[in-house]
Design an enzyme around this catalytic site. Sequence first.
Site, PDB file in Angstrom:
ATOM      1  N   GLY A 165      -4.349  -3.401   0.635  1.00  0.00           N
ATOM      2  CA  GLY A 165      -3.822  -4.642   0.075  1.00  0.00           C
ATOM      3  C   GLY A 165      -4.673  -5.873   0.390  1.00  0.00           C
ATOM      4  N   LEU A 203       0.978  -7.372 -13.238  1.00  0.00           N
ATOM      5  CA  LEU A 203       2.256  -6.897 -13.765  1.00  0.00           C
ATOM      6  C   LEU A 203       3.374  -7.490 -12.908  1.00  0.00           C
ATOM      7  CD1 LEU A 203       1.150  -3.193 -14.320  1.00  0.00           C
ATOM      8  CD2 LEU A 203       1.293  -4.996 -16.028  1.00  0.00           C
ATOM      9  N   HIS A 208       5.639   1.342  -8.371  1.00  0.00           N
ATOM     10  CA  HIS A 208       4.445   2.076  -7.944  1.00  0.00           C
ATOM     11  C   HIS A 208       4.809   3.556  -8.001  1.00  0.00           C
ATOM     12  CE1 HIS A 208       0.916   2.885  -5.139  1.00  0.00           C
ATOM     13  NE2 HIS A 208       1.582   4.033  -5.159  1.00  0.00           N
ATOM     14  N   ARG A 291      -7.410  11.991  -0.221  1.00  0.00           N
ATOM     15  CA  ARG A 291      -7.045  12.507   1.112  1.00  0.00           C
ATOM     16  C   ARG A 291      -5.563  12.852   1.100  1.00  0.00           C
ATOM     17  NH1 ARG A 291      -3.948   8.108   2.149  1.00  0.00           N
ATOM     18  NH2 ARG A 291      -4.847   6.114   1.573  1.00  0.00           N
TER      19      ARG A 291
END
Length: 451
Positions: A165, A203, A208, A291
């Site tokens: 972030g 958006l 998410h 990962r």
Amino acid sequence: MFEKILIANRGEIALRVLRACKELGIATVAVHSTADADAMHVRLADESVCIGPPAARDSYLNVPALLAACEITGADAVHPGYGFLSENARFAEILEQHSIHFIGPKPAHIRVMGDKIEAKRTAQRLGIPVVPGSEGGVGSDAEALSIAKSIGFPVLVKATAGGGGRGMKVAPTEDALSNALATARAEAQAAFGNDAVYLEKYLTRPRHIEIQVLGDGQGRAIHLGERDCSLQRRHQKIWEEAHSPALNIAAINGIGATVAKAMRDLEYLGVGTVEFLYEDGEFYFIEMNTRIQVEHPVTEAITDIDLVLEQIRVAAGGDFELRQEDVKFHGHAIECRINAEHPQTFRPSPGKIVAYHPPGGLGVRIDSAAYHGYTIPPYYDSLVGKLIVYGKTRGECLMRLRRALDEFVVDGVDTTLPLFRRLVREKDIIDGDYHIHWLEDFLAKNGAPSA
Ligand code: ADP
């Protein structure tokens, strides 16, 4: 199959990998900093090697020390966990040069997905829908303005090298753009040593949603459904669930099939997560993580597939036996990340755990390296443990989660348990009616609960 795996990580994920190795009959090597000498992963591994002082750059990120540890112990493979060196293509290459297997994707794929612009281009080429935005990095402020106008405000300035972030700034209007560019560039330079940024349509109320994939590196790949990770604070996930309350099985299988096909075309190896924002029935790719992810147990709960075990199997080049039709979803699972943080300020709260009693019972899983008397060191992330709860339906899952949260005792350090106890009783959460900004709005309106 591998004979001995060195686990280049710490905390709950080191333990998680260790468990998979034990089940597969593979010997394990733990590595640790001097601050982690008493850690659970060190106690449970077959062998352990101290790789340096507390600071991560001197220990868990110390490539020469890790190579030496492989050499001393004769490990033939390294599992990087998440964070630290897990998405470092150079590390994967260095291991290969020393004839040690890296349990993860091919270095080229790690590299492509580590550069957000390259990742978006690749996704687009593979037929995955992406967020509208600049074609590549943006140069001058004037160029950025003209692109922003063509996308339409609000826009999001994002760091090409971004992660966690950081280097992300919203420009709601034209006036705010040059400021957002300057701040994002400065943040990106400080965090990643690279100030390149790009633009995306911002958006306003998306969810998410991410798709879990598994590939054999030779053109076979499947998806294991989605996880909804919309409950975030400062772009950090704190609660993840599957299935998403916003999606039906047709939508999940639709986007899942698109992603699985892309992974087959890419000849992707190992586990990975393709992340999307989802708004008004449309999916928009934002990035791919190459990962195992923190929230993988949610998928394990509703598929009964051990992702870490499968990850090790495909890395060893074993036959890829899983078929898409073998992935059968059932029930509902929710994960809460319990952090050692002050419940109001969210400041990390390292220190000694003087009482520890995790919940148990049907449908309750705890992934944690904490124990009674354990001291959480101040040098690493503040995750105390993950509480993963399963139920036949979302209603049953929530009922069980409420009970499990009330039962959980962690004394001596502050934790985010009070926040989860509050959230699990909120109407929007119970209704599954939330988006990526919901939690920040909630905290701004109500403050964080203290107990
Ligand atoms: P990072 O790698 O830093 O975690 P991501 O690209 O994965 O960055 O984005 C992290 C979070 O930021 C997303 O889960 C979402 O909450 C928010 N975000 C990212 N892109 C957008 C966008 N275009 N519009 C709105 N929010 C966004």
